[in-house]
Every structure is written in structure tokens, then in C-alpha cells.
Design a protein around this motif. Structure first.
Motif, PDB file in Angstrom:
ATOM      1  N   GLY A 117      -7.230   2.458  -2.701  1.00 53.16           N
ATOM      2  CA  GLY A 117      -6.417   2.823  -3.323  1.00 53.16           C
ATOM      3  C   GLY A 117      -7.458   3.224  -5.184  1.00 53.16           C
ATOM      4  O   GLY A 117      -8.660   3.191  -4.723  1.00 53.16           O
ATOM      5  N   ALA A 125       1.930   3.404   4.069  1.00 56.20           N
ATOM      6  CA  ALA A 125      -0.616   3.975   4.646  1.00 56.20           C
ATOM      7  C   ALA A 125      -0.797   2.767   5.051  1.00 56.20           C
ATOM      8  O   ALA A 125      -0.399   1.309   4.876  1.00 56.20           O
ATOM      9  CB  ALA A 125      -1.073   3.637   3.367  1.00 56.20           C
ATOM     10  N   GLU A 127      -2.241   8.261  -6.570  1.00 54.50           N
ATOM     11  CA  GLU A 127      -3.068   8.194  -5.444  1.00 54.50           C
ATOM     12  C   GLU A 127      -4.716   8.519  -5.098  1.00 54.50           C
ATOM     13  O   GLU A 127      -4.208   9.990  -4.665  1.00 54.50           O
ATOM     14  CB  GLU A 127      -2.080   8.795  -4.653  1.00 54.50           C
ATOM     15  CG  GLU A 127      -1.171   8.085  -4.211  1.00 54.50           C
ATOM     16  CD  GLU A 127      -1.174   6.583  -3.300  1.00 54.50           C
ATOM     17  OE1 GLU A 127      -1.329   6.314  -2.010  1.00 54.50           O
ATOM     18  OE2 GLU A 127      -0.389   5.694  -3.171  1.00 54.50           O
ATOM     19  N   GLU A 186     -10.250   9.055   1.805  1.00 54.13           N
ATOM     20  CA  GLU A 186     -10.413   7.609   2.521  1.00 54.13           C
ATOM     21  C   GLU A 186     -10.587   7.418   3.705  1.00 54.13           C
ATOM     22  O   GLU A 186     -10.645   6.978   4.016  1.00 54.13           O
ATOM     23  CB  GLU A 186      -8.662   7.467   1.422  1.00 54.13           C
ATOM     24  CG  GLU A 186      -7.972   7.600   3.036  1.00 54.13           C
ATOM     25  CD  GLU A 186      -6.462   6.375   2.732  1.00 54.13           C
ATOM     26  OE1 GLU A 186      -6.545   5.921   1.772  1.00 54.13           O
ATOM     27  OE2 GLU A 186      -5.782   6.674   3.961  1.00 54.13           O
ATOM     28  N   HIS A 193      -6.203  10.119  -1.976  1.00 48.52           N
ATOM     29  CA  HIS A 193      -5.226  10.952  -0.669  1.00 48.52           C
ATOM     30  C   HIS A 193      -5.983  12.087  -1.557  1.00 48.52           C
ATOM     31  O   HIS A 193      -5.304  12.991  -0.685  1.00 48.52           O
ATOM     32  CB  HIS A 193      -3.753  10.867  -0.619  1.00 48.52           C
ATOM     33  CG  HIS A 193      -3.455   9.685   0.575  1.00 48.52           C
ATOM     34  ND1 HIS A 193      -3.687   8.970   0.620  1.00 48.52           N
ATOM     35  CD2 HIS A 193      -2.694   8.449  -0.446  1.00 48.52           C
ATOM     36  CE1 HIS A 193      -3.350   7.874   1.675  1.00 48.52           C
ATOM     37  NE2 HIS A 193      -2.677   7.935   0.535  1.00 48.52           N
ATOM     38  N   PRO A 249       0.633  -1.183  -0.321  1.00 46.37           N
ATOM     39  CA  PRO A 249      -0.242  -0.015   0.219  1.00 46.37           C
ATOM     40  C   PRO A 249       0.618   1.369  -0.043  1.00 46.37           C
ATOM     41  O   PRO A 249       0.900   2.023   1.200  1.00 46.37           O
ATOM     42  CB  PRO A 249      -1.151  -0.133   1.111  1.00 46.37           C
ATOM     43  CG  PRO A 249       0.295  -0.637   2.409  1.00 46.37           C
ATOM     44  CD  PRO A 249       0.829  -1.923   1.580  1.00 46.37           C
TER      45      PRO A 249
HETATM   46  C1  BGC Z   1      -2.618   4.264   0.019  1.00 49.63           C
HETATM   47  C2  BGC Z   1      -2.319   3.500  -1.035  1.00 49.63           C
HETATM   48  C3  BGC Z   1      -2.392   2.212  -1.264  1.00 49.63           C
HETATM   49  C4  BGC Z   1      -4.192   2.525  -0.717  1.00 49.63           C
HETATM   50  C5  BGC Z   1      -4.800   0.928  -0.433  1.00 49.63           C
HETATM   51  C6  BGC Z   1      -3.658   4.047   0.621  1.00 49.63           C
HETATM   52  O1  BGC Z   1      -3.908   4.777   1.523  1.00 49.63           O
HETATM   53  O2  BGC Z   1      -1.951   5.368  -0.295  1.00 49.63           O
HETATM   54  O3  BGC Z   1      -1.003   3.841  -2.019  1.00 49.63           O
HETATM   55  O4  BGC Z   1      -2.986   1.786  -2.632  1.00 49.63           O
HETATM   56  O5  BGC Z   1      -4.109   2.808   0.750  1.00 49.63           O
HETATM   57  O6  BGC Z   1      -4.267   0.164   0.157  1.00 49.63           O
END
Ligand code: BGC
Length: 262
Positions: free
Chosen positions: A140, A81, A154, A167, A157, A69
Motif C-alpha cells: 500500500g 484487493a 496505488e 506487489e 500496482h 484495501p
Molecule cells: C491495494 C491497496 C492497499 C494495499 C495494502 C493493495 O493491493 O490495492 O489499496 O492499500 O494493497 O493493503
């Protein structure tokens, strides 16, 4: 001969792995899962991956892809993350390759899930701009144009209106944390997807993550201009995509045409 590779999907709470059949994207072994070690430190996570690999491939003959992630540039994890900050700026591909004794590809988990969906799921033979989102602990994203991945987006975010880091407001973890109904959650998701529509004008949204099995509860509640469909590969998408990218290298050497996506 069946062409196989291993995919490992590292998440904030669990690390899952399986052997994948590269011809049809199906799991060839059962999916094995261990908890992510407390703190998510590199050495501890590597140790868990080693245990999983030993279970799946005693003889160490299969290619291995790992998804994570984080933004991953040339094997270096640029963010972290729900895992330790020690991953930031770390040569993760180098670390895994050395510890596991084989060349390992590392990529972002949503990118891996997207690769699986484009190859074997709802994105098959879709042209134009396709945005895959995974709804889980975080959000994601994976962006494809004419089937080619544009890595490391991303979108989870984004700050949208008064909401900082969408998120934390619209992931499925947020729904659980705040005890939201599907209706309330769909309103939050609409803010996210409408914003993406405004910026990207995509041809298709694909929604993955474990919660996508309940897609009938929330996808019809959103009023978007863009078609939005559930992922087919669901929970195993990251594993399948990571295995596919890793395995394609050796598959390529065996004379089968491969499409480079990274
Ligand atoms: C991360 C991503 C990731 C997503 C799902 C986010 O918080 O920044 O890189 O793909 O979570 O796991």
C-alpha cells in the motif's frame, strides 16, 4: 477529558479494531481481531465489524473510521484487493453507516496508516514529499506533501521493467511465499524504491506493515538516495489513522483546531 474514537482495519485475512486515544495516538483499548470471512463479501464483513464494535463500544458513543484495501472515493470503494469484487463501485460508507447505526468514514488502509505516521510517528513535523508504504499481503502507499495527504495512490500496482504489478513480486507475502532471505527480498524492494525515487524525488520514505518490526534486517541492505525509516505505529497504524480521521470531526466541533487531510 480523553478524546477517543474507534478505528477498524479491514484486511484480506483479518479485521482488527481498537479504541484510540486521539491526543497521543495510542491504543486505549486492547486490539480485537476476527478473521475476515471467506470470500470477503460486503454483508459478511459488515457483520464482523458490528461484532467488533459491540465489543468495544456497547453504548455506541464513539466515532468510527474504517480503512479498507481499496481506492475509496467519497466513501465508494472503487477496487477490491483480497476481498470480494462486490465491493467495486459500492457505497461502502453508506452501507457501514446504515448497518452500524452511525456515520462512518471509510478510507484506503495505507492512507490511514500514513495519516497515523504523519501525526504520531516517523512523519511527525516532516515537510516536503513523504511516501509511506505498507508491506504486507500487498503493497500500500500514501503520499503526503507538507503533511497533506494526496489520497488513493496505488504505487504497489506499478509495472516496473519486466515485473507486472510490483506487489506480487516485492510484498512481504511474496517473501514468505517464495521463501526469500531478507537479502533477496531487499533486492526486490530496491527495484521498487529506486523506481519511486526516479518518479517522485521524495524527501522521505516510511516503511510500515507488520514486517517493519524487522527493519534492521532489510532497510540497511537498500542503497537509496532518499532517507528510509521504519514506521513507529507498525501493525496498528491503519486503526489509529482511521480513528483519527473519524474522531477529528467531533474533536473539531469541540473547538480543537483540526487539519483536514481528505
Ligand atoms: C491495494 C491497496 C492497499 C494495499 C495494502 C493493495 O493491493 O490495492 O489499496 O492499500 O494493497 O493493503
Amino acid at each position: 477529558m480523553t478524546k477517543l474514537a474507534i478505528g477498524i482495519d479491514i484486511g484480506g485475512s483479518g479485521i482488527k479494531a481498537a479504541v484510540v486515544d486521539l491526543e497521543n495516538g495510542e491504543l486505549y483499548s486492547e486490539r480485537v481481531k476476527l478473521a475476515t470471512p471467506e470470500g470477503g463479501k460486503p454483508a459478511d464483513i459488515v457483520a464482523v465489524c458490528k461484532t467488533l464494535l459491540d465489543t468495544l463500544d456497547e453504548d455506541k458513543v464513539l466515532s468510527v473510521g474504517i480503512c479498507f484495501p481499496a481506492v475509496v472515493r467519497n466513501g465508494v470503494t472503487m477496487s477490491a484487493a483480497n476481498v470480494s469484487d462486490a465491493w467495486i463501485g459500492l457505497d461502502a460508507a453508506g452501507l457501514f453507516s446504515e448497518a452500524l447505526g452511525t456515520q462512518i468514514i471509510v478510507l484506503n488502509d495505507a492512507d490511514a496508516a500514513g495519516v497515523a505516521e504523519m501525526a504520531f510517528g516517523s512523519g511527525q513535523s516532516k515537510s516536503g514529499l513523504v511516501i509511506m508504504t505498507t508491506l504486507g499481503t500487498g503493497i500500500g502507499s500514501a503520499i503526503f506533501y507538507n503533511q497533506v495527504l494526496i489520497p488513493n495512490s496505488e504505487l504497489g500496482h506499478l509495472d516496473i521493467g519486466k515485473v507486472e504489478n510490483i506487489e506480487t513480486y516485492a510484498s512481504s507475502a511474496a517473501m514468505e511465499r517464495e521463501n526469500l532471505t531478507f537479502g533477496q527480498w531487499a533486492n526486490r524492494l530496491s527495484i521498487f524504491f529506486e523506481h519511486l525515487e526516479k518518479i517522485f524525488n521524495p524527501d522521505l520514505f516510511i516503511v510500515g506493515g507488520g514486517i517493519s518490526k524487522d527493519h534492521e534486517e532489510f532497510l540497511p541492505l537498500m542503497n537509496l538516495h532518499t532517507p528510509i525509516v521504519p514506521a513507529v505505529t507498525k501493525n496498528a497504524a491503519g486503526i489509529i489513522g482511521a480513528a483519527l480521521l473519524a474522531g477529528n470531526q467531533s474533536v473539531g466541533e469541540m473547538g480543537r483546531p483540526i487539519r483536514r487531510v481528505l
